[in-house]
Design a protein around this motif. Structure first.
Motif, mmCIF file in Angstrom:
data_model
loop_
_atom_site.group_PDB
_atom_site.id
_atom_site.type_symbol
_atom_site.label_atom_id
_atom_site.label_comp_id
_atom_site.label_asym_id
_atom_site.label_seq_id
_atom_site.Cartn_x
_atom_site.Cartn_y
_atom_site.Cartn_z
ATOM 1 N N HIS A 185 -0.629 1.308 12.822
ATOM 2 C CA HIS A 185 -1.692 0.864 11.742
ATOM 3 C C HIS A 185 -1.571 2.155 11.064
ATOM 4 O O HIS A 185 -1.880 2.179 9.744
ATOM 5 N N GLN A 186 -1.590 3.450 11.373
ATOM 6 C CA GLN A 186 -1.323 4.666 10.721
ATOM 7 C C GLN A 186 -0.282 4.421 9.294
ATOM 8 O O GLN A 186 -0.365 4.945 8.477
ATOM 9 N N PHE A 187 0.878 3.748 9.715
ATOM 10 C CA PHE A 187 1.794 3.440 8.938
ATOM 11 C C PHE A 187 1.481 2.528 7.894
ATOM 12 O O PHE A 187 1.801 2.694 6.649
ATOM 13 N N LEU A 188 0.628 1.696 8.174
ATOM 14 C CA LEU A 188 -0.017 0.496 7.330
ATOM 15 C C LEU A 188 -0.972 1.000 6.217
ATOM 16 O O LEU A 188 -1.006 0.618 5.097
ATOM 17 N N SER A 189 -1.779 1.844 6.585
ATOM 18 C CA SER A 189 -2.829 2.321 5.905
ATOM 19 C C SER A 189 -2.510 3.362 4.808
ATOM 20 O O SER A 189 -1.891 4.704 5.329
ATOM 21 N N PRO A 190 -2.779 3.317 3.556
ATOM 22 C CA PRO A 190 -2.572 4.668 2.557
ATOM 23 C C PRO A 190 -3.527 5.485 2.819
ATOM 24 O O PRO A 190 -3.148 6.746 2.296
ATOM 25 N N SER A 192 -3.715 7.103 6.046
ATOM 26 C CA SER A 192 -2.883 7.917 6.809
ATOM 27 C C SER A 192 -1.497 8.103 6.322
ATOM 28 O O SER A 192 -0.860 8.797 7.206
ATOM 29 N N ASN A 193 -1.132 7.298 5.769
ATOM 30 C CA ASN A 193 0.411 7.246 5.362
ATOM 31 C C ASN A 193 0.626 7.796 3.984
ATOM 32 O O ASN A 193 0.319 7.137 2.864
ATOM 33 N N ARG A 194 0.951 9.041 4.167
ATOM 34 C CA ARG A 194 1.244 9.877 2.540
ATOM 35 C C ARG A 194 2.542 10.109 2.501
ATOM 36 O O ARG A 194 2.976 10.943 1.484
ATOM 37 N N ARG A 195 3.300 9.520 3.011
ATOM 38 C CA ARG A 195 4.988 9.710 2.876
ATOM 39 C C ARG A 195 5.453 9.387 1.516
ATOM 40 O O ARG A 195 5.052 8.372 0.719
ATOM 41 N N GLU A 196 6.506 10.226 1.097
ATOM 42 C CA GLU A 196 7.202 9.732 -0.148
ATOM 43 C C GLU A 196 8.691 9.147 0.082
ATOM 44 O O GLU A 196 9.254 9.234 -0.991
ATOM 45 N N ASP A 197 8.969 8.787 1.358
ATOM 46 C CA ASP A 197 10.302 8.203 1.475
ATOM 47 C C ASP A 197 10.039 6.505 1.437
ATOM 48 O O ASP A 197 8.913 6.063 0.804
ATOM 49 N N GLU A 198 11.161 5.970 2.011
ATOM 50 C CA GLU A 198 11.074 4.220 2.018
ATOM 51 C C GLU A 198 10.047 3.914 2.976
ATOM 52 O O GLU A 198 9.677 2.684 2.974
ATOM 53 N N TYR A 199 9.412 4.880 3.613
ATOM 54 C CA TYR A 199 8.119 4.358 4.761
ATOM 55 C C TYR A 199 6.771 4.749 4.178
ATOM 56 O O TYR A 199 5.896 4.409 4.957
ATOM 57 N N GLY A 239 -8.533 1.918 1.450
ATOM 58 C CA GLY A 239 -7.953 2.096 2.706
ATOM 59 C C GLY A 239 -7.217 0.423 2.845
ATOM 60 O O GLY A 239 -7.003 -0.374 2.011
ATOM 61 N N TRP A 240 -6.562 0.190 4.092
ATOM 62 C CA TRP A 240 -6.017 -1.186 4.452
ATOM 63 C C TRP A 240 -7.104 -2.050 4.489
ATOM 64 O O TRP A 240 -8.305 -1.823 4.779
#
Length: 364
Positions: A185-190, A192-199, A239-240
């Motif tokens: 869920h952390q990957f799905l929600s903007p 908790s997910n602030r990555r700048e790569d393909e994920y 959020g999600w």
């Protein structure tokens, strides 16, 4: 025949009714290993008359536990302990078992709920969680480790390894936990997910790792009933949300997902949830109607007539009870009595049926 007590199939798994015992964390394992508590807990629920019994959220690696008391299935010792419990229960019940494959992510390393549920720092015996981004769940908490490519490979492999262990134990159905603010869920929600790569970033990117995990497990277990637990919304602006959940469910369906178990919330302390009877059922209904994938409805489903209405109206295909089943472990018996249906019961209990419901029980 009532809808609630009509059969349903998940691939080759034939279920006798539409009542599911939801996964419920017990925080009573020792070093990830099931204990006598799990035998008591699962044992009495296996005599409830439901059609499917979920083992609680089961950690795929040690650092993926919510608390030190969480159940795990990531080593030979944890596998043997759970095997012993299941063997004891199966001697007296034919109810199928399902397992929820889980990783706590940034919500790892907490006290058990009856000790406050607060985060346990490393200097007090806790550990650092893993997450898509180094953002703590709560203000002032320790930041989790942001997973790099090697970490992603490790976690993905851990999910697959646990699924294979569960298959060796004869588990009948599998569920990937992508809800309640835990790792996927952390990957799905903007939020908790602030990555700048393909994920990270776009919806497609945020869904990428959960879908990779699903695909890897599905490849390892191509024929098993396999679904996903989702939080349909974070209940936080930005959020999600349900639109994204529908897109995720569509992507899962394309990859061979058999059902979606629809919950909500758990990712942010800022959530504002409008709680009421069946408050999450509309989410299950929308996912079912827009994707065609079977859904399990959860959340304050307490009355047999309420559950029957959810199924009769086509809002969901099954209902899952958690707290309600703990409060009334014979809920399916009482539902069958109210709705004029029959339910399985062990022979030792056959004489307990009330005189006015003398046709209630079927011998297992």
């Amino acid at each position: 025949m009532t809808h609630l007590f009509s059969p349903i199939s998940l691939r080759q798994l034939q279920l006798k009714n539409r009542i599911v015992v939801a996964p419920m964390c017990q925080y009573s394992a020792e070093n990830g290993q099931a204990t006598s508590w799990h035998q008591i807990h699962l044992g009495h629920l296996a005599l409830s008359g439901a059609s499917l019994l979920f083992i609680e959220a089961t950690a795929v690696e040690e650092r993926g536990r919510i608390s030190a008391g969480d159940l795990g299935l990531y080593s030979d010792a944890t596998e043997k302990a759970l095997a012993d419990v299941l063997s004891a229960v199966r001697r007296h019940s034919s109810m199928p078992f399902a397992i929820q494959l889980a990783h706590a992510g940034r919500k790892a390393s907490t006290r058990v709920p009856w000790e406050g549920g607060h985060s346990v720092p490393v200097n007090e015996g806790g550990w650092i969680g893993s997450a898509p981004s180094a953002l703590p769940f709560a203000d002032g908490g320790e930041a989790p480790e942001a997973l790099d490519k090697a970490g992603l490979r490790r976690v993905r492999a851990a999910f697959v390894a646990t699924a294979k262990r569960a298959a060796r134990l004869g588990i009948d159905a599998f569920e990937l936990h992508a809800a309640h603010g835990y790792l996927l869920h952390q990957f799905l929600s903007p939020l908790s997910n602030r990555r700048e790569d393909e994920y990270g970033g776009s919806l497609e990117n945020r869904m990428r790792f959960p879908l990779e995990v699903f695909e890897a497990i599905r490849a390892a277990l191509p024929d098993q009933p396999f679904g996903v637990r989702v939080s349909a919304t974070d209940w936080v602006d930005g959020g999600w949300d349900v639109d994204q959940t529908v897109a995720f469910a569509q992507a899962l369906k394309q990859r061979g997902c058999d059902f979606i178990d629809v919950s909500s919330g758990g990712l942010s302390s800022l959530q504002k949830i409008a709680v009421g009877p069946g408050y999450q059922v509309p989410f299950a209904s929308r996912i079912r109607n827009e994707t065609g994938i079977p859904t399990i409805a959860v959340g304050l489903i307490t009355e047999p007539e309420q559950a029957e209405g959810i199924l009769a109206s086509g809002e969901a295909d099954m209902v899952a009870l958690a707290r309600g089943m703990l409060y009334d472990p014979r809920w399916p018996w009482h539902a069958a009595a109210k709705l004029g249906a029959q339910v399985d019961a062990p022979p030792q209990y056959l004489r307990s049926q009330p005189r006015e419901h003398k046709h209630l029980f079927k011998k297992e």
